[in-house]
Enzyme design. Structure first.
Site, PDB file in Angstrom:
ATOM      1  N   GLU A  80       0.744  -1.270  -0.024  1.00  0.00           N
ATOM      2  CA  GLU A  80       0.112   0.102  -0.115  1.00  0.00           C
ATOM      3  C   GLU A  80       0.773   1.426   0.099  1.00  0.00           C
ATOM      4  O   GLU A  80       2.019   1.221   0.866  1.00  0.00           O
ATOM      5  CB  GLU A  80      -1.100   0.156   1.301  1.00  0.00           C
ATOM      6  CG  GLU A  80      -1.827  -1.203   1.345  1.00  0.00           C
ATOM      7  CD  GLU A  80      -2.853  -1.334   0.211  1.00  0.00           C
ATOM      8  OE1 GLU A  80      -2.958  -0.266  -0.722  1.00  0.00           O
ATOM      9  OE2 GLU A  80      -3.501  -2.068  -0.371  1.00  0.00           O
ATOM     10  N   CYS A 143      -7.809  -1.602   8.197  1.00  0.00           N
ATOM     11  CA  CYS A 143      -6.435  -1.775   7.699  1.00  0.00           C
ATOM     12  C   CYS A 143      -6.076  -0.419   7.216  1.00  0.00           C
ATOM     13  O   CYS A 143      -5.041   0.031   7.624  1.00  0.00           O
ATOM     14  CB  CYS A 143      -6.296  -2.635   6.262  1.00  0.00           C
ATOM     15  SG  CYS A 143      -6.409  -4.415   6.927  1.00  0.00           S
ATOM     16  N   HIS A 164      -1.297  -5.432   2.034  1.00  0.00           N
ATOM     17  CA  HIS A 164      -2.477  -6.360   2.125  1.00  0.00           C
ATOM     18  C   HIS A 164      -1.973  -7.617   1.380  1.00  0.00           C
ATOM     19  O   HIS A 164      -1.278  -7.706   0.454  1.00  0.00           O
ATOM     20  CB  HIS A 164      -3.512  -5.621   1.274  1.00  0.00           C
ATOM     21  CG  HIS A 164      -4.469  -5.007   2.165  1.00  0.00           C
ATOM     22  ND1 HIS A 164      -4.967  -3.659   1.734  1.00  0.00           N
ATOM     23  CD2 HIS A 164      -5.379  -5.549   3.106  1.00  0.00           C
ATOM     24  CE1 HIS A 164      -5.767  -3.377   2.628  1.00  0.00           C
ATOM     25  NE2 HIS A 164      -6.125  -4.559   3.519  1.00  0.00           N
TER      26      HIS A 164
HETATM   27  N1  PCA Z   1      -8.355  -6.846   6.754  1.00  0.00           N
HETATM   28  C1  PCA Z   1      -9.114  -5.572   6.716  1.00  0.00           C
HETATM   29  C2  PCA Z   1      -9.233  -5.403   8.208  1.00  0.00           C
HETATM   30  C3  PCA Z   1      -8.527  -6.532   8.913  1.00  0.00           C
HETATM   31  C4  PCA Z   1      -8.051  -7.272   7.861  1.00  0.00           C
HETATM   32  O1  PCA Z   1      -7.117  -8.294   7.852  1.00  0.00           O
HETATM   33  C5  PCA Z   1      -9.025  -4.478   5.872  1.00  0.00           C
HETATM   34  O2  PCA Z   1      -8.597  -4.717   4.874  1.00  0.00           O
HETATM   35  O3  PCA Z   1      -9.449  -3.293   6.451  1.00  0.00           O
END
Ligand code: PCA
Length: 208
Positions: A80, A143, A164
């Site tokens: 990200e 996240c 991610h």
């Molecule tokens: N993914 C979510 C919140 C916790 C996670 O593992 C997100 O992408 O916001």
């Protein structure tokens, strides 16, 4: 020795596991690298994740924060690039809280850029044969809030960023895109090992 704070997340949205916590646990268990690694699992809670992250940063004074989480629809590891100052939750968090169009920090800037060497990380993941992309949105759920909070909370000169992960093979719901568990752990290990590297300027971005 540089200290790296590495985080994953608890399960959410009815799932029994979160591949980010699995990958973080696996990297922490096998870690033999150059840094001192501190691993933690964050709650899928806007209030709880932000508070715990701030506590961990204050307690350990890391040189870099590498946060990871699940992006269930994705097929690639996504480094990200930006955290936005927005909490807009499609589903409630694990505390049952569902902010809509609220800022993460009422006094903060609209967005903050990751201070990890994001282009270098994507290149290194790619070189290791791990499907990876640079991502311009971490969404507007917990996240993204953690990415924005990490970038707000670290003292100047301390790196912070977010990766991610797709589902792992062992956690993916039927038919969902996924990568091997070992590949996700390898991806997290690469990000930890290179979190303090210099960025590699390279053409990037996307047209739309
Ligand atoms: N993914 C979510 C919140 C916790 C996670 O593992 C997100 O992408 O916001």
């Amino acid at each position: 020795m540089a200290r790296i704070l590495l985080t994953g997340f608890d399960p959410f949205d009815g799932a029994l596991r979160n591949p980010s916590a699995d990958a973080v646990a696996s990297v922490a268990a096998d870690y033999d690298g150059a840094h001192e690694l501190m691993a933690a699992t964050l709650p899928v809670s806007f209030a709880g994740a932000g508070a715990l992250l701030r506590e961990l940063i204050a307690e350990h004074a890391p040189h870099a924060v590498v946060a990871t989480g699940l992006a269930g629809g994705r097929a690639q590891v996504a480094v990200e690039r930006i955290g936005v100052n927005l909490m807009d939750a499609r589903i409630p968090d694990n505390d049952g809280v569902q902010p809509v169009d609220e800022p993460s920090d009422a006094d903060g800037p609209a967005a903050l850029f990751s201070t990890l060497p994001v282009k270098r990380l994507v290149r290194l993941l790619d070189d290791a044969g791990i499907p990876a992309q640079l991502s311009l949105s971490a969404g507007s759920y917990v996240c993204n809030h953690v990415l924005y909070t990490a970038l707000s909370a670290v003292p100047s000169g301390v790196r912070a960023g977010f990766v991610h992960l797709p589902w792992s093979r062992s956690t993916a719901p039927a038919g969902a895109s996924h990568l091997d568990d070992a590949l996700l752990a390898a991806a997290v290990r690469i990000v930890v090992d290179h979190a303090l590297d210099a960025e590699e300027p390279a053409p990037g971005g996307s047209i739309w």
